[in-house]
Design an enzyme around this catalytic site. Structure first.
Site, PDB file in Angstrom:
ATOM      1  N   LYS A 169      83.352  41.289  34.753  1.00 20.63           N
ATOM      2  CA  LYS A 169      83.769  42.622  35.204  1.00 20.63           C
ATOM      3  C   LYS A 169      85.268  42.554  35.472  1.00 20.63           C
ATOM      4  CE  LYS A 169      84.812  45.133  38.235  1.00 20.63           C
ATOM      5  NZ  LYS A 169      86.132  45.839  38.267  1.00 20.63           N
ATOM      6  N   GLY A 200      84.521  48.374  34.560  1.00 20.30           N
ATOM      7  CA  GLY A 200      84.069  49.485  35.402  1.00 20.30           C
ATOM      8  C   GLY A 200      84.680  49.320  36.778  1.00 20.30           C
ATOM      9  N   GLY A 202      84.980  48.513  40.807  1.00 20.71           N
ATOM     10  CA  GLY A 202      84.459  47.444  41.660  1.00 20.71           C
ATOM     11  C   GLY A 202      83.275  47.870  42.494  1.00 20.71           C
ATOM     12  N   VAL A 205      80.126  48.748  39.284  1.00 16.85           N
ATOM     13  CA  VAL A 205      79.737  47.615  38.427  1.00 16.85           C
ATOM     14  C   VAL A 205      79.883  46.281  39.187  1.00 16.85           C
ATOM     15  CG1 VAL A 205      80.253  46.391  36.290  1.00 16.85           C
ATOM     16  CG2 VAL A 205      80.369  48.875  36.350  1.00 16.85           C
ATOM     17  N   GLY A 206      81.017  46.107  39.879  1.00 18.82           N
ATOM     18  CA  GLY A 206      81.245  44.852  40.613  1.00 18.82           C
ATOM     19  C   GLY A 206      80.176  44.646  41.665  1.00 18.82           C
ATOM     20  N   GLU A 244      88.557  33.232  44.889  1.00 22.95           N
ATOM     21  CA  GLU A 244      90.000  32.953  44.820  1.00 22.95           C
ATOM     22  C   GLU A 244      90.689  34.183  45.373  1.00 22.95           C
ATOM     23  OE1 GLU A 244      91.256  30.212  44.141  1.00 22.95           O
ATOM     24  OE2 GLU A 244      89.845  29.138  42.883  1.00 22.95           O
ATOM     25  N   CYS A 278      99.221  35.768  43.692  1.00 29.36           N
ATOM     26  CA  CYS A 278      98.571  35.249  44.898  1.00 29.36           C
ATOM     27  C   CYS A 278      99.274  33.993  45.396  1.00 29.36           C
ATOM     28  CB  CYS A 278      97.118  34.944  44.582  1.00 29.36           C
ATOM     29  SG  CYS A 278      96.937  33.906  43.117  1.00 29.36           S
ATOM     30  N   GLU A 378      99.731  39.851  53.134  1.00 37.13           N
ATOM     31  CA  GLU A 378     100.108  39.712  51.733  1.00 37.13           C
ATOM     32  C   GLU A 378     100.655  41.052  51.235  1.00 37.13           C
ATOM     33  OE1 GLU A 378      96.979  39.406  48.728  1.00 37.13           O
ATOM     34  OE2 GLU A 378      97.982  37.624  47.965  1.00 37.13           O
TER      35      GLU A 378
HETATM   36  P1  NAD Z   1      90.757  43.630  44.363  1.00 33.21           P
HETATM   37  O1  NAD Z   1      90.097  42.744  45.365  1.00 33.21           O
HETATM   38  O2  NAD Z   1      90.987  45.033  44.732  1.00 33.21           O
HETATM   39  O3  NAD Z   1      89.907  43.669  43.011  1.00 33.21           O
HETATM   40  C1  NAD Z   1      89.563  42.516  42.293  1.00 33.21           C
HETATM   41  C2  NAD Z   1      88.357  42.814  41.428  1.00 33.21           C
HETATM   42  O4  NAD Z   1      87.240  43.082  42.269  1.00 33.21           O
HETATM   43  C3  NAD Z   1      88.525  44.060  40.539  1.00 33.21           C
HETATM   44  O5  NAD Z   1      87.886  43.841  39.314  1.00 33.21           O
HETATM   45  C4  NAD Z   1      87.794  45.125  41.343  1.00 33.21           C
HETATM   46  O6  NAD Z   1      87.342  46.199  40.551  1.00 33.21           O
HETATM   47  C5  NAD Z   1      86.640  44.324  41.930  1.00 33.21           C
HETATM   48  N1  NAD Z   1      86.016  44.905  43.126  1.00 33.21           N
HETATM   49  C6  NAD Z   1      86.568  45.770  44.014  1.00 33.21           C
HETATM   50  N2  NAD Z   1      85.652  46.092  44.966  1.00 33.21           N
HETATM   51  C7  NAD Z   1      84.519  45.414  44.667  1.00 33.21           C
HETATM   52  C8  NAD Z   1      83.233  45.315  45.281  1.00 33.21           C
HETATM   53  N3  NAD Z   1      82.930  45.988  46.385  1.00 33.21           N
HETATM   54  N4  NAD Z   1      82.309  44.497  44.718  1.00 33.21           N
HETATM   55  C9  NAD Z   1      82.606  43.780  43.611  1.00 33.21           C
HETATM   56  N5  NAD Z   1      83.795  43.850  42.981  1.00 33.21           N
HETATM   57  C10 NAD Z   1      84.748  44.646  43.502  1.00 33.21           C
HETATM   58  O7  NAD Z   1      92.090  42.884  43.946  1.00 33.21           O
HETATM   59  P2  NAD Z   1      93.230  43.383  42.947  1.00 33.21           P
HETATM   60  O8  NAD Z   1      93.992  44.457  43.653  1.00 33.21           O
HETATM   61  O9  NAD Z   1      92.645  43.664  41.625  1.00 33.21           O
HETATM   62  O10 NAD Z   1      94.117  42.061  42.833  1.00 33.21           O
HETATM   63  C11 NAD Z   1      95.057  41.685  43.779  1.00 33.21           C
HETATM   64  C12 NAD Z   1      94.492  40.691  44.762  1.00 33.21           C
HETATM   65  O11 NAD Z   1      93.979  39.558  44.058  1.00 33.21           O
HETATM   66  C13 NAD Z   1      95.532  40.109  45.707  1.00 33.21           C
HETATM   67  O12 NAD Z   1      95.030  40.060  47.025  1.00 33.21           O
HETATM   68  C14 NAD Z   1      95.758  38.707  45.193  1.00 33.21           C
HETATM   69  O13 NAD Z   1      96.223  37.778  46.123  1.00 33.21           O
HETATM   70  C15 NAD Z   1      94.422  38.358  44.664  1.00 33.21           C
HETATM   71  N6  NAD Z   1      94.554  37.297  43.656  1.00 33.21           N
HETATM   72  C16 NAD Z   1      94.121  36.033  43.950  1.00 33.21           C
HETATM   73  C17 NAD Z   1      94.271  35.009  43.035  1.00 33.21           C
HETATM   74  C18 NAD Z   1      93.788  33.616  43.310  1.00 33.21           C
HETATM   75  O14 NAD Z   1      93.596  32.876  42.346  1.00 33.21           O
HETATM   76  N7  NAD Z   1      93.590  33.208  44.531  1.00 33.21           N
HETATM   77  C19 NAD Z   1      94.865  35.275  41.804  1.00 33.21           C
HETATM   78  C20 NAD Z   1      95.299  36.565  41.535  1.00 33.21           C
HETATM   79  C21 NAD Z   1      95.125  37.572  42.470  1.00 33.21           C
END
Ligand code: NAD
Length: 473
Positions: A169, A200, A202, A205-206, A244, A278, A378
């Site tokens: 996803k 889709g 989060g 679908v997530g 992560e 990140c 962050e």
């Molecule tokens: P996000 O947490 O908003 O979304 C990440 C993914 O999760 C997306 O695909 C989103 O659609 C999905 N998602 C959202 N709500 C969900 C739910 N309730 N259930 C399941 N899935 C859901 O993050 P973002 O804005 O896409 O990315 C930025 C964040 O990612 C930052 O906090 C960054 O630090 C982190 N990040 C971490 C790493 C790492 O390796 N540690 C790497 C890159 C980014």
């Protein structure tokens, strides 16, 4: 205008059951460049069902067969590198220099996983028992927008190497990049259902994947807040979980550091991926006695950094991915000023001469204390905090005074001294005088930066579970 109206289930591009559309933007121009039709819960269910059907046969494939598949996937994604770069620049706004690395990384994670698999022993002996490492089952892989192709391919590589099948996803904001990767992966000709890609939202679908009883493993990269929600949901069915999450990484500049090298390195660590990383080094810890000298060097160095058009090879800081992300960064710059931090470079608004696009100014605050909001939260944009310390013990104390623990940097003229400091820092990775990535080494966070590790043998084992058979040896 690209219309993306297919998802990938059971080896075929199919029309989603979901009917909602989501606009895709070029962050450098704010123009709508495409629309993606989003999958919904029914599509997630269909993808999980396909992965479940594929699992019994796939989990019994030989190591050699899976190495062959990973190398075919690697070649297919490598052949799409230019198309992927174009999409990364257009849809995400990564400067071409960074975008090239990201496009290449998407294929190299697949060959890296093949290498790890080649050297991995799935069976071993423990006392009188024979222990075999067994694939967990269907893996749900949920990825963010800030390195779409790399995360899709990296998680998929480890899952397949282990013998798991997958439902991916990706972020809905990266649908153009996802389409290119999906087409490339499809062209490698793996058995249907082994991997499925359902773009889709989060919360639909997530969330469905996270709750689905037929998903045995979740590997999630994203924000700490969503990571916690996923962990709670996964508890219901006791899924194995790799998270992560976010970071607030310290860059510890020791008092013997050569600033001619340390300052450019610290700024690169902070501004990498336009600050949307990140692992960005966003808290720069500097000895009080050399603070003025460090600040002067930072001001001079930031003046050389080009923020703007991602297609210009001299640009190192591109736009933020979305209007929301732009607003978020602006808000943190205001908070920093309101909390009494001293702006020494950049500031609110767009870079000079830039009238549109979600561009921000590479920004550095000094006089920051570690309890300020900009030092604790962050930001996910090019906004850095210089924090002064008294002595090395104080620097270590500040470095560890955070709820995160993903990565840290130590800069020093004396590698042995830097190594000693590195041993005291609570982070999954500590980089001494370098920004280099090591794909064989585990990657992941201490504390609220996550659970588990990716890459190398540790990343492979995140998709495996040991099983002991007694009485046969
Ligand atoms: P996000 O947490 O908003 O979304 C990440 C993914 O999760 C997306 O695909 C989103 O659609 C999905 N998602 C959202 N709500 C969900 C739910 N309730 N259930 C399941 N899935 C859901 O993050 P973002 O804005 O896409 O990315 C930025 C964040 O990612 C930052 O906090 C960054 O630090 C982190 N990040 C971490 C790493 C790492 O390796 N540690 C790497 C890159 C980014």
């Amino acid at each position: 205008m690209q219309i993306i109206d297919k998802i990938y289930i059971d080896g075929a591009f199919v029309t989603p059951h979901g009917e909602a559309f989501f606009d895709l933007y070029n962050p450098a121009t704010e123009a709508v460049i495409g629309r993606v039709r989003l999958a919904d819960e029914a599509d997630a269910n269909a993808a999980v069902a396909a992965a479940k059907r594929a699992f019994p046969a796939f989990s019994r494939t030989t190591k050699a067969a899976r190495i062959d598949m990973l190398m075919r996937l690697h070649e297919a994604v490598a052949a799409s590198e230019d198309a992927l770069l174009e999409a990364i620049v257009e849809e995400y706004g990564a400067p071409v220099s960074r975008g090239r690395w990201m496009a290449r990384h998407a294929s190299s994670v697949l060959s890296d996983a093949a290498k790890v698999l080649d050297g991995y022993a799935f069976t071993r002996r423990a006392g009188t028992a024979e222990v075999s490492m067994e694939p967990l089952g269907v893996a749900g892989l949920i990825t963010p927008w800030n390195s779409d192709a790399g995360f899709i391919c990296g998680k998929l590589a480890a899952a397949l190497a282990a013998g798991c099948t997958a439902v991916i996803k990706p972020s809905e904001m990266s649908a153009i990049q996802t389409r290119i990767v999906t087409e490339a992966l499809h062209s490698a000709g793996l058995p249907p259902g082994v991997f499925n890609i359902v773009t889709g939202r989060g919360d639909t679908v997530g969330a469905r994947i996270a709750a689905h009883p037929d998903v045995a493993k979740l590997s999630f990269t994203g924000s700490t807040a969503v990571g916690k929600t996923i962990l709670r949901t996964a508890a219901e069915t006791l899924k194995r979980v790799t998270l992560e999450l976010g970071g607030k990484s310290p860059v510890v500049v020791l008092d013997d550091a050569n600033f001619e090298e340390a300052v450019p390195l610290a700024l690169q660590a902070g501004f990498m991926n336009s600050g949307q990383a990140c692992i960005a080094g966003t808290r720069i810890l500097v000895p009080q006695a050399r603070l003025a000298e460090f600040e002067a060097a930072v001001v001079a160095e930031v003046a050389k950094i080009q923020a703007g058009d991602p297609r210009d090879a001299r640009t190192s800081v591109g736009p933020m991915v979305s209007a929301k992300q732009w607003e978020r960064v602006q808000r943190y710059i205001r908070i920093g000023t309101d909390d009494g931090a001293r702006l020494i470079a950049g500031g609110a608004g767009r870079p000079e001469g830039v009238g549109s696009g979600w561009f921000v100014r590479p920004t550095v605050f000094s006089g920051v204390t570690n309890d300020m909001t900009i030092a604790r939260e962050e930001i996910f944009g090019p906004v850095l905090s210089i924090i002064a310390y008294r002595d090395t013990e104080h620097a270590i104390e500040i470095a560890n005074d955070t709820s995160y623990g993903l990565q840290a940097y130590v800069l020093s003229a004396d590698v042995e001294r830097a190594r000693r400091v590195a041993t005291r820092i609570e982070a999954g990775r500590v980089l001494v005088n370098t920004l280099a990535h090591e794909p064989a080494a585990p990657f992941g966070g201490f504390k609220q930066s996550g659970i588990g590790r990716e890459y190398g043998t540790f990343g492979l084992e995140a998709f495996l579970e040991p099983k002991s058979v007694l009485g046969v040896l």
